[in-house]
Write a protein that holds these residues in place. Structure first.
Motif, PDB file in Angstrom:
ATOM      1  N   GLY A 185       6.397   9.474  52.457  1.00 17.14           N
ATOM      2  CA  GLY A 185       7.726   8.907  52.612  1.00 17.14           C
ATOM      3  C   GLY A 185       8.080   7.814  51.629  1.00 17.14           C
ATOM      4  O   GLY A 185       9.207   7.305  51.659  1.00 17.14           O
ATOM      5  N   ARG A 186       7.157   7.452  50.750  1.00 15.69           N
ATOM      6  CA  ARG A 186       7.404   6.376  49.787  1.00 15.69           C
ATOM      7  C   ARG A 186       7.541   6.949  48.375  1.00 15.69           C
ATOM      8  O   ARG A 186       6.780   7.827  47.982  1.00 15.69           O
ATOM      9  CB  ARG A 186       6.276   5.346  49.828  1.00 15.69           C
ATOM     10  N   GLU A 187       8.534   6.425  47.655  1.00 15.16           N
ATOM     11  CA  GLU A 187       8.724   6.857  46.277  1.00 15.16           C
ATOM     12  C   GLU A 187       7.515   6.477  45.421  1.00 15.16           C
ATOM     13  O   GLU A 187       6.953   5.395  45.591  1.00 15.16           O
ATOM     14  CB  GLU A 187       9.971   6.201  45.689  1.00 15.16           C
ATOM     15  N   ALA A 188       7.142   7.355  44.511  1.00 16.03           N
ATOM     16  CA  ALA A 188       6.079   7.021  43.561  1.00 16.03           C
ATOM     17  C   ALA A 188       6.531   5.855  42.690  1.00 16.03           C
ATOM     18  O   ALA A 188       7.691   5.763  42.290  1.00 16.03           O
ATOM     19  CB  ALA A 188       5.753   8.225  42.693  1.00 16.03           C
ATOM     20  N   GLY A 189       5.627   4.946  42.399  1.00 15.87           N
ATOM     21  CA  GLY A 189       5.952   3.788  41.581  1.00 15.87           C
ATOM     22  C   GLY A 189       6.077   4.140  40.111  1.00 15.87           C
ATOM     23  O   GLY A 189       5.546   5.154  39.638  1.00 15.87           O
ATOM     24  N   ASP A 190       6.778   3.274  39.380  1.00 11.93           N
ATOM     25  CA  ASP A 190       6.941   3.493  37.941  1.00 11.93           C
ATOM     26  C   ASP A 190       5.597   3.665  37.240  1.00 11.93           C
ATOM     27  O   ASP A 190       5.423   4.565  36.406  1.00 11.93           O
ATOM     28  CB  ASP A 190       7.671   2.305  37.308  1.00 11.93           C
ATOM     29  N   GLY A 191       4.647   2.794  37.578  1.00 15.29           N
ATOM     30  CA  GLY A 191       3.351   2.835  36.914  1.00 15.29           C
ATOM     31  C   GLY A 191       2.624   4.141  37.148  1.00 15.29           C
ATOM     32  O   GLY A 191       2.052   4.725  36.207  1.00 15.29           O
ATOM     33  N   ASP A 192       2.647   4.644  38.393  1.00 10.12           N
ATOM     34  CA  ASP A 192       1.974   5.904  38.706  1.00 10.12           C
ATOM     35  C   ASP A 192       2.618   7.068  37.954  1.00 10.12           C
ATOM     36  O   ASP A 192       1.923   7.944  37.431  1.00 10.12           O
ATOM     37  CB  ASP A 192       2.016   6.168  40.209  1.00 10.12           C
ATOM     38  N   ILE A 193       3.941   7.075  37.898  1.00  9.68           N
ATOM     39  CA  ILE A 193       4.627   8.164  37.198  1.00  9.68           C
ATOM     40  C   ILE A 193       4.343   8.102  35.702  1.00  9.68           C
ATOM     41  O   ILE A 193       4.072   9.128  35.061  1.00  9.68           O
ATOM     42  CB  ILE A 193       6.144   8.105  37.466  1.00  9.68           C
ATOM     43  N   CYS A 194       4.368   6.894  35.131  1.00  9.48           N
ATOM     44  CA  CYS A 194       4.074   6.750  33.701  1.00  9.48           C
ATOM     45  C   CYS A 194       2.661   7.202  33.375  1.00  9.48           C
ATOM     46  O   CYS A 194       2.420   7.847  32.337  1.00  9.48           O
ATOM     47  CB  CYS A 194       4.278   5.298  33.264  1.00  9.48           C
ATOM     48  N   GLU A 195       1.709   6.871  34.228  1.00  3.76           N
ATOM     49  CA  GLU A 195       0.329   7.309  34.006  1.00  3.76           C
ATOM     50  C   GLU A 195       0.223   8.830  34.071  1.00  3.76           C
ATOM     51  O   GLU A 195      -0.513   9.447  33.289  1.00  3.76           O
ATOM     52  CB  GLU A 195      -0.591   6.652  35.023  1.00  3.76           C
ATOM     53  N   ALA A 196       0.966   9.461  35.002  1.00  2.00           N
ATOM     54  CA  ALA A 196       0.969  10.923  35.074  1.00  2.00           C
ATOM     55  C   ALA A 196       1.575  11.515  33.804  1.00  2.00           C
ATOM     56  O   ALA A 196       1.049  12.492  33.247  1.00  2.00           O
ATOM     57  CB  ALA A 196       1.749  11.380  36.303  1.00  2.00           C
ATOM     58  N   PHE A 197       2.655  10.934  33.320  1.00  2.00           N
ATOM     59  CA  PHE A 197       3.264  11.409  32.078  1.00  2.00           C
ATOM     60  C   PHE A 197       2.283  11.282  30.904  1.00  2.00           C
ATOM     61  O   PHE A 197       2.206  12.161  30.045  1.00  2.00           O
ATOM     62  CB  PHE A 197       4.536  10.615  31.771  1.00  2.00           C
ATOM     63  N   ALA A 198       1.547  10.185  30.874  1.00  2.00           N
ATOM     64  CA  ALA A 198       0.572   9.990  29.799  1.00  2.00           C
ATOM     65  C   ALA A 198      -0.526  11.045  29.861  1.00  2.00           C
ATOM     66  O   ALA A 198      -0.978  11.556  28.832  1.00  2.00           O
ATOM     67  CB  ALA A 198      -0.019   8.584  29.880  1.00  2.00           C
ATOM     68  N   ARG A 199      -0.956  11.382  31.067  1.00  2.00           N
ATOM     69  CA  ARG A 199      -1.982  12.432  31.211  1.00  2.00           C
ATOM     70  C   ARG A 199      -1.433  13.781  30.751  1.00  2.00           C
ATOM     71  O   ARG A 199      -2.140  14.573  30.106  1.00  2.00           O
ATOM     72  CB  ARG A 199      -2.456  12.508  32.663  1.00  2.00           C
ATOM     73  N   ILE A 200      -0.170  14.061  31.068  1.00  2.00           N
ATOM     74  CA  ILE A 200       0.454  15.313  30.629  1.00  2.00           C
ATOM     75  C   ILE A 200       0.544  15.350  29.108  1.00  2.00           C
ATOM     76  O   ILE A 200       0.193  16.347  28.467  1.00  2.00           O
ATOM     77  CB  ILE A 200       1.850  15.463  31.256  1.00  2.00           C
ATOM     78  N   GLU A 201       0.987  14.237  28.513  1.00  2.00           N
ATOM     79  CA  GLU A 201       1.132  14.181  27.065  1.00  2.00           C
ATOM     80  C   GLU A 201      -0.217  14.333  26.369  1.00  2.00           C
ATOM     81  O   GLU A 201      -0.321  14.950  25.299  1.00  2.00           O
ATOM     82  CB  GLU A 201       1.798  12.855  26.670  1.00  2.00           C
ATOM     83  N   ALA A 202      -1.283  13.824  26.993  1.00  2.00           N
ATOM     84  CA  ALA A 202      -2.616  13.883  26.387  1.00  2.00           C
ATOM     85  C   ALA A 202      -3.148  15.314  26.296  1.00  2.00           C
ATOM     86  O   ALA A 202      -3.985  15.617  25.440  1.00  2.00           O
ATOM     87  CB  ALA A 202      -3.588  13.014  27.177  1.00  2.00           C
ATOM     88  N   VAL A 203      -2.662  16.217  27.191  1.00  2.00           N
ATOM     89  CA  VAL A 203      -3.158  17.603  27.182  1.00  2.00           C
ATOM     90  C   VAL A 203      -2.094  18.607  26.732  1.00  2.00           C
ATOM     91  O   VAL A 203      -2.367  19.805  26.650  1.00  2.00           O
ATOM     92  CB  VAL A 203      -3.677  18.012  28.580  1.00  2.00           C
ATOM     93  N   ARG A 204      -0.893  18.108  26.435  1.00  2.00           N
ATOM     94  CA  ARG A 204       0.216  19.017  26.105  1.00  2.00           C
ATOM     95  C   ARG A 204      -0.065  19.806  24.824  1.00  2.00           C
ATOM     96  O   ARG A 204       0.328  20.973  24.719  1.00  2.00           O
ATOM     97  CB  ARG A 204       1.499  18.199  25.972  1.00  2.00           C
TER      98      ARG A 204
END
Length: 429
Positions: free
Chosen positions: A95-114
């Motif tokens: 029920g809680r929105e993901a925080g900016d930091g968590d989303i940014c870290e996920a984006f960084a992981r995606i970019e690292a393997v893209r």
């Protein structure tokens, strides 16, 4: 941008970059996103997954499922789109929105393997949601289809059960010109031998035939399950019995009983693997919230906000006004995206609206121009609306200056319009 330095980027930086990365904002297909996901989550073992598709009611069904399952004590991840005020609304855990930091870290992981694979804005969001849900160890993940179904990014996950809400003509350039073509695309989320619940009383023949071809276990509203109003609530009626004395869903609108009945049906399909108590069901129905759907803002005059953006949703909104504000003078603030059936929306609402005003959405490349909107009014046989305002606030001010204390101002036609009104009002939930 590289995976080694991306964690220093703000969420706004990431989102701006993603919107410029891919040549097309909408690019249906699973090959690219599946390739990146295999590197992002090797050996992925999905939690129990419910995918929700359809034209109208997806957000309501996700909200209902989320409320009921969390009331049961389960850890739930919910992925929805679009957002109203904050990108973070798209990814919720417990029920809680993901925080900016968590989303940014996920984006960084995606970019690292893209590894050079081009991803759309929606594909980045989908991968981030799946990655965060996996890392959080959710018990259940709820995935809302963004567009269509067969080629939508969430369809890379084989759902344990799917829920298809009501189906109407929308996104014709992507999904087809008629309900049968659209139904075929929606049916792409079905899986062989797995439950599929349809919350449309007249589902397209193409969807039913595809379910039969696959051997999906199809349950249709009005045929296999239904609902009946009672004095103090309602009753769910299904293939395995009845549930009496249910509280009405806390979401306004007649169609919410159809949505709630479909939600109960999909939960019953997953029993006993997904056990939901009567108490959790009651609590979820009574406490569910979803901004931007028949949301009434207090004041004089009152303002009703709804994200209706296709003819079917506009027809339901018109019925809601007739039922709840009979005889009241209605002033409408309206705009729409250029790819929508604008004439269809105006025709459905024409009989209940007394005064129209056009709201400009400056800087939105998808928004219909004033000329396109004025032409739609002419084709729908409606009087020329108030127009030429420089801002949404100016258009709203003009309507409020004309409205009496007992009048109602209705704001509809686009998520973007409702979002701007909510941001200005400060009402996020």
């Amino acid at each position: 941008m590289t995976g080694k330095t991306d964690t220093r980027r703000t969420l706004a930086d990431w989102l701006a970059w993603q919107q410029s990365l891919h040549p097309r904002p909408i690019d249906l297909g699973l090959a690219r996103v599946r390739q990146v996901f295999a590197r992002l989550q090797p050996g992925y073992r999905p939690p129990l997954t419910l995918t929700v598709g359809g034209t109208n009611g997806k957000g309501s069904c996700i909200a209902l499922l989320d409320a009921v399952l969390r009331a049961q004590g389960l850890r739930v991840g919910a992925y929805t789109s679009p957002h109203l005020l904050r990108y973070n609304e798209r990814i919720r855990i417990d029920g809680r929105e993901a925080g900016d930091g968590d989303i940014c870290e996920a984006f960084a992981r995606i970019e690292a393997v893209r590894d050079g694979v081009s991803l759309s804005f929606f594909e980045f969001a989908t991968l981030a949601a799946l990655d965060l849900f996996a890392r959080a160890g959710v018990d259940v993940q709820l995935l809302e289809v963004g567009l269509g179904g067969r080629l939508d990014a969430v369809n890379l996950i084989d759902a344990d059960a799917v829920l298809v809400t009501s189906i109407d003509i929308d996104h014709k350039e992507w999904l087809g010109e008629d309900r049968d073509s659209i139904g075929r695309e929606k049916a792409g989320i079905l899986r062989a031998g797995r439950p599929a619940v349809v919350g449309d009383r007249d589902p397209p023949r193409s969807l039913v035939l595809r379910a039969r071809e696959l051997g999906a276990r199809l349950h249709c509203l009005g045929r296999d399950f239904d609902h009946r109003r009672q004095t103090d609530g309602w009753c769910w009626q299904g293939w395995d019995g009845e549930l009496d004395g249910l509280p009405l869903p806390a979401l306004p609108g007649r169609q919410q009983l159809d949505n709630a009945a479909a939600v109960i049906a999909v939960l019953r399909c997953l029993a006993p693997r997904l056990a939901v108590s009567t108490a959790a069901l009651h609590q979820g129905l009574a406490t569910v919230r979803l901004p931007g759907r028949y949301q009434l803002l207090p004041g004089t005059p009152e303002r009703l906000l709804d994200v209706a953006h296709n003819p079917q949703a506009a027809a339901l909104l018109a019925e809601h006004l007739r039922r709840n504000w009979p005889g009241r003078r209605v002033l409408a603030l309206f705009t729409a995206m250029a790819d929508k059936d604008i004439e269809g929306m105006l025709t459905r609402m024409g009989e209940v609206v007394d005064v129209w005003a056009l709201a400009p959405l400056a800087g939105n490349p998808r928004a219909a121009s004033s000329e396109r909107l004025l032409t739609a009014f002419e084709r729908a046989g409606l009087p020329r609306p108030l127009h030429g305002f420089s801002t949404v606030a100016a258009a709203l001010d003009a309507l409020e200056s004309m409205a009496g204390a007992e009048d109602l101002i209705v704001v509809f036609g686009s998520f973007f319009l409702v979002a701007e009104l909510l941001a200005g009002d400060g009402s996020a939930a």
